[in-house]
Design a protein around this motif. Structure first.
Motif, PDB file in Angstrom:
ATOM      1  N   SER A  27      32.396  11.279   0.688  1.00  0.00           N
ATOM      2  CA  SER A  27      33.345  12.158   1.353  1.00  0.00           C
ATOM      3  C   SER A  27      32.614  13.289   2.067  1.00  0.00           C
ATOM      4  O   SER A  27      31.480  13.631   1.714  1.00  0.00           O
ATOM      5  CB  SER A  27      34.318  12.750   0.317  1.00  0.00           C
ATOM      6  OG  SER A  27      35.146  13.727   0.907  1.00  0.00           O
ATOM      7  N   HIS A  28      33.276  13.866   3.051  1.00  0.00           N
ATOM      8  CA  HIS A  28      32.731  15.021   3.760  1.00  0.00           C
ATOM      9  C   HIS A  28      33.460  16.293   3.348  1.00  0.00           C
ATOM     10  O   HIS A  28      33.387  17.297   4.041  1.00  0.00           O
ATOM     11  CB  HIS A  28      32.861  14.820   5.279  1.00  0.00           C
ATOM     12  CG  HIS A  28      32.078  13.658   5.801  1.00  0.00           C
ATOM     13  ND1 HIS A  28      30.702  13.643   5.843  1.00  0.00           N
ATOM     14  CD2 HIS A  28      32.485  12.460   6.290  1.00  0.00           C
ATOM     15  CE1 HIS A  28      30.287  12.494   6.346  1.00  0.00           C
ATOM     16  NE2 HIS A  28      31.349  11.757   6.623  1.00  0.00           N
ATOM     17  N   SER A  29      34.134  16.245   2.212  1.00  0.00           N
ATOM     18  CA  SER A  29      34.939  17.373   1.778  1.00  0.00           C
ATOM     19  C   SER A  29      34.218  18.246   0.766  1.00  0.00           C
ATOM     20  O   SER A  29      33.364  17.788   0.010  1.00  0.00           O
ATOM     21  CB  SER A  29      36.262  16.885   1.171  1.00  0.00           C
ATOM     22  OG  SER A  29      37.029  16.190   2.135  1.00  0.00           O
ATOM     23  N   THR A  51      40.996  14.227   1.262  1.00  0.00           N
ATOM     24  CA  THR A  51      40.096  13.252   1.901  1.00  0.00           C
ATOM     25  C   THR A  51      40.701  12.731   3.211  1.00  0.00           C
ATOM     26  O   THR A  51      40.154  11.816   3.823  1.00  0.00           O
ATOM     27  CB  THR A  51      39.808  12.061   0.974  1.00  0.00           C
ATOM     28  OG1 THR A  51      41.023  11.446   0.563  1.00  0.00           O
ATOM     29  CG2 THR A  51      39.030  12.512  -0.266  1.00  0.00           C
ATOM     30  N   ASP A 104      38.283  12.733   6.225  1.00  0.00           N
ATOM     31  CA  ASP A 104      36.967  12.077   6.102  1.00  0.00           C
ATOM     32  C   ASP A 104      36.799  11.017   7.193  1.00  0.00           C
ATOM     33  O   ASP A 104      37.745  10.379   7.610  1.00  0.00           O
ATOM     34  CB  ASP A 104      36.818  11.434   4.735  1.00  0.00           C
ATOM     35  CG  ASP A 104      36.512  12.466   3.662  1.00  0.00           C
ATOM     36  OD1 ASP A 104      36.264  13.637   4.026  1.00  0.00           O
ATOM     37  OD2 ASP A 104      36.529  12.118   2.468  1.00  0.00           O
ATOM     38  N   LYS A 125      31.141  20.067   6.676  1.00  0.00           N
ATOM     39  CA  LYS A 125      32.030  19.834   5.553  1.00  0.00           C
ATOM     40  C   LYS A 125      33.455  20.227   5.914  1.00  0.00           C
ATOM     41  O   LYS A 125      33.693  21.224   6.607  1.00  0.00           O
ATOM     42  CB  LYS A 125      31.593  20.661   4.329  1.00  0.00           C
ATOM     43  CG  LYS A 125      30.323  20.162   3.651  1.00  0.00           C
ATOM     44  CD  LYS A 125      30.563  18.884   2.868  1.00  0.00           C
ATOM     45  CE  LYS A 125      29.334  18.443   2.100  1.00  0.00           C
ATOM     46  NZ  LYS A 125      29.575  17.181   1.351  1.00  0.00           N
TER      47      LYS A 125
END
Length: 316
Positions: free
Chosen positions: A103-105, A313, A316, A178
């Motif tokens: 994930s980019h979170s 998410t 993402d 992020k």
């Protein structure tokens, strides 16, 4: 079969051995059918024997269940003040063999507990660990609460402001984009929303996608008039009842219209601690979970948690 070889003697053999051939075959067939039925019954009984975890529906999760969840230790600790409680536990996302997370979170999380120092950030450790295992970076904020020197109103609120400023400054120095979410549960949701509506020093490079309240207390004045154990803790946090400290209560009530990011209020419709009315606002998106309880949000196997994971998410 050589019966003698089995240790059975002739006197112990069933009388059926001496029956005519056709009757013997019929008897064997009946035994086979009975045996199969018995085996099926045993298998069904075995299949019905499930662990309590398998049988549980994972709604109305009790607080005690959160303490039993598997958990990992924080990757590192960030200090945002001189007090020992002014810390952030970082649970870095698990990465694949190539060093990439799923994930980019990243989540800045403010825990609940009726603002009381009896409940610290550790009760959410299983929740933080589960999210990190899905590839999300977690920044779990500890802060001074009612009963701590400097805690209560407005000290707890100021701690959350400082923590968010410190975390976002740290995020701005990471060479990785992020999707950042400011999230709070219960009393922590109140503080998260209140801080987001205030003047924060968040670097422009940090992309705040949303501010999310999980069973968040959004109206402290009304909440303090309630009679459950958490509601009766509100006057202690505020230093008095609403009729005595009305201006302080007004300042402590989040103005969602002033939040410069999308606001999402997630609420279980069977929450016995925070009434559903706290999730109703023209300035927020409300997501309601059928039969959702107050602590369900922090249990990875609940519908509430799954709904929350879907929100954080989505980008993402």
């Amino acid at each position: 079969m050589n019966w003698a070889a089995t240790g059975w003697h002739d006197k112990a053999l069933p009388e059926i051995i001496r029956l005519p051939h056709r009757l013997l075959l019929l008897y064997v067939a009946i035994l086979a059918l009975v045996g199969c039925s018995s085996l099926t019954a045993v298998e069904e009984k075995h299949n019905d024997t499930k662990t309590p975890e398998t049988l549980a529906t994972f709604d109305q999760v009790p607080y005690s269940s959160l303490l039993l969840l598997p958990k990992s230790v924080p990757t590192r600790i960030i200090s945002y003040g001189s007090d020992a409680l002014q810390t952030v536990s970082v649970y870095e996302a698990q990465k694949d063999s190539g060093g990439v997370s799923a994930s980019h979170s990243a989540i800045i999380f403010i825990h609940g507990g009726c603002w009381l120092n009896a409940y610290d950030a550790s009760h959410g450790a299983g929740f933080y660990s589960a999210l990190a295992n899905t590839g999300i970076d977690i920044y779990a904020v500890e802060y001074r609460r009612t009963g701590d020197e400097g805690g209560g109103w407005p000290g707890s609120f100021h701690d959350i402001q400082k923590a968010i400023n410190t975390i976002t400054r740290s995020l701005s120095q990471i060479n990785e984009d992020k999707n950042v979410y400011i999230v709070g549960h219960s009393a922590g949701g109140h503080l998260a929303l209140l801080a987001a509506a205030s003047q924060l020093n968040i670097p422009r490079s940090v992309d705040i996608k949303a501010v999310i309240g999980l069973a968040a207390i959004t109206n402290v004045i009304e909440y303090a008039k309630g009679t459950n154990s958490c509601q009766t803790a509100a006057p202690d946090f505020m230093g008095g009842k609403p009729e005595v400290r009305f201006e302080a209560y007004k300042q402590a009530t989040p103005n969602l219209e002033r939040i410069g990011y999308p606001v999402v209020l997630m609420q279980g419709d069977a929450d016995a601690i925070v009434p559903a009315s706290h999730s109703e606002s023209a300035h927020a998106t409300t997501i309601s979970i059928v039969n959702g309880g107050h602590f369900d949000w922090l249990h990875p196997k609940s519908d509430s948690y799954k709904a929350f994971l879907k929100v954080v998410t989505a980008n993402d």
